[in-house]
Design a protein around this motif. Structure first.
Motif, mmCIF file in Angstrom:
data_model
loop_
_atom_site.group_PDB
_atom_site.id
_atom_site.type_symbol
_atom_site.label_atom_id
_atom_site.label_comp_id
_atom_site.label_asym_id
_atom_site.label_seq_id
_atom_site.Cartn_x
_atom_site.Cartn_y
_atom_site.Cartn_z
ATOM 1 N N MET A 1 14.484 1.441 9.929
ATOM 2 C CA MET A 1 15.337 0.279 9.940
ATOM 3 C C MET A 1 14.563 -0.964 9.491
ATOM 4 N N ILE A 2 13.344 -1.101 10.031
ATOM 5 C CA ILE A 2 12.503 -2.251 9.664
ATOM 6 C C ILE A 2 12.157 -2.169 8.176
ATOM 7 N N GLU A 3 11.871 -0.949 7.699
ATOM 8 C CA GLU A 3 11.536 -0.780 6.287
ATOM 9 C C GLU A 3 12.740 -1.129 5.399
ATOM 10 N N THR A 4 13.922 -0.764 5.824
ATOM 11 C CA THR A 4 15.136 -1.082 5.079
ATOM 12 C C THR A 4 15.352 -2.587 5.022
ATOM 13 N N LYS A 6 12.973 -4.875 5.296
ATOM 14 C CA LYS A 6 11.926 -5.442 4.427
ATOM 15 C C LYS A 6 12.280 -5.215 2.962
ATOM 16 N N ALA A 7 12.800 -4.024 2.638
ATOM 17 C CA ALA A 7 13.177 -3.717 1.261
ATOM 18 C C ALA A 7 14.301 -4.634 0.792
ATOM 19 N N GLN A 8 15.272 -4.902 1.668
ATOM 20 C CA GLN A 8 16.367 -5.795 1.312
ATOM 21 C C GLN A 8 15.860 -7.219 1.110
ATOM 22 N N GLN A 9 14.947 -7.657 1.988
ATOM 23 C CA GLN A 9 14.377 -9.003 1.836
ATOM 24 C C GLN A 9 13.545 -9.085 0.558
ATOM 25 N N THR A 10 12.807 -8.013 0.260
ATOM 26 C CA THR A 10 12.016 -7.972 -0.979
ATOM 27 C C THR A 10 12.944 -8.098 -2.179
ATOM 28 N N ASP A 11 14.062 -7.393 -2.149
ATOM 29 C CA ASP A 11 15.036 -7.473 -3.245
ATOM 30 C C ASP A 11 15.586 -8.888 -3.391
ATOM 31 N N LYS A 55 1.791 -4.246 -4.653
ATOM 32 C CA LYS A 55 0.638 -3.363 -4.450
ATOM 33 C C LYS A 55 -0.485 -4.061 -3.684
ATOM 34 N N ASN A 56 -0.695 -5.334 -3.941
ATOM 35 C CA ASN A 56 -1.868 -6.031 -3.408
ATOM 36 C C ASN A 56 -1.605 -6.923 -2.192
ATOM 37 N N ASN A 57 -0.372 -7.108 -1.772
ATOM 38 C CA ASN A 57 -0.093 -8.031 -0.666
ATOM 39 C C ASN A 57 0.767 -7.370 0.400
ATOM 40 N N SER A 58 0.613 -7.882 1.601
ATOM 41 C CA SER A 58 1.479 -7.431 2.695
ATOM 42 C C SER A 58 2.796 -8.192 2.580
ATOM 43 N N PHE A 59 3.797 -7.784 3.318
ATOM 44 C CA PHE A 59 5.105 -8.404 3.259
ATOM 45 C C PHE A 59 5.102 -9.844 3.783
ATOM 46 N N ASP A 60 4.150 -10.169 4.647
ATOM 47 C CA ASP A 60 4.135 -11.486 5.287
ATOM 48 C C ASP A 60 4.081 -12.632 4.291
ATOM 49 N N ASN A 61 3.264 -12.523 3.268
ATOM 50 C CA ASN A 61 3.171 -13.626 2.307
ATOM 51 C C ASN A 61 3.707 -13.210 0.925
ATOM 52 N N PHE A 62 4.634 -12.282 0.913
ATOM 53 C CA PHE A 62 5.191 -11.752 -0.340
ATOM 54 C C PHE A 62 5.856 -12.845 -1.178
ATOM 55 N N ARG A 63 6.666 -13.660 -0.558
ATOM 56 C CA ARG A 63 7.395 -14.713 -1.254
ATOM 57 C C ARG A 63 6.423 -15.693 -1.910
#
Length: 192
Positions: A1-4, A6-11, A55-63
């Protein structure tokens, strides 16, 4: 659920990045490679940046990481566009060389046909200048491939006479052709 999630936020984040950069890249590239190719290159450049950040960053500072790569997206897009331009020039040069090779081969073929026709014409003229019996012997031997014995029987002469007429015919044809070449050379010199 958390991965889903994160994937939606990444999108969503990538979609915002795409909207902020995509058309500006196309506007920059359009004068170089046109709109259609500009769109393709912009899409590839954004995908490369996205994959690099992912590939090189965690989700925390993705934006922040993704939006910090705006200049890199332009550099990648510009380099890809220049690469396409170079590749296109190489392809065009290759095709031009191939066209020239084909044209050259065609010209050589035409030249050799003309030369062969000229040589054949010259040889026919030389044979026509032979004495009558010599011409008959020469034609039967060289054109029809008859043997010395057959020619001797047909013309009621000895095989030795056939050989002598052939030798004389070859000698006279050679002299005629050389004489014609000398005449043609002197005419070319007079023109120059």
């Amino acid at each position: 659920m958390i991965e889903t999630c994160k994937a939606q936020q990444t999108d969503v984040i990538f979609s915002e990045f795409h909207d902020a950069v995509f058309y500006r890249i196309i506007d920059t590239l359009a004068p170089l490679i046109g709109d259609v190719e500009g769109e393709e290159v912009a899409q590839e450049a954004l995908l490369k940046v996205f994959l690099l950040i992912q590939k090189n960053n965690s989700f925390d500072n993705f934006r922040e990481s993704l939006f910090a790569m705006k200049p890199l997206a332009f550099v990648i897009a510009k380099n890809m566009a220049l690469s396409r331009i170079r590749h296109k020039k190489v392809r065009e040069k290759f095709h031009e060389i191939e066209r020239l090779k084909q044209a050259n081969a065609s010209i050589k073929s035409i030249e050799s046909t003309v030369i062969n026709d000229h040589q054949t014409q010259l040889m026919l003229e030389a044979v026509n200048h032979l004495p009558p019996i010599c011409r008959q012997v020469f034609i039967h031997r060289k054109l029809y491939g008859k043997s010395h014995t057959d020619i001797a029987q047909m013309l009621s002469i000895s095989t030795k006479t056939v050989e002598n007429h052939l030798a004389k015919g070859l000698k006279l044809c050679r002299q005629y052709i050389v004489k014609q070449h000398i005449k043609a050379s002197s005419m070319e010199k007079k023109r120059a």
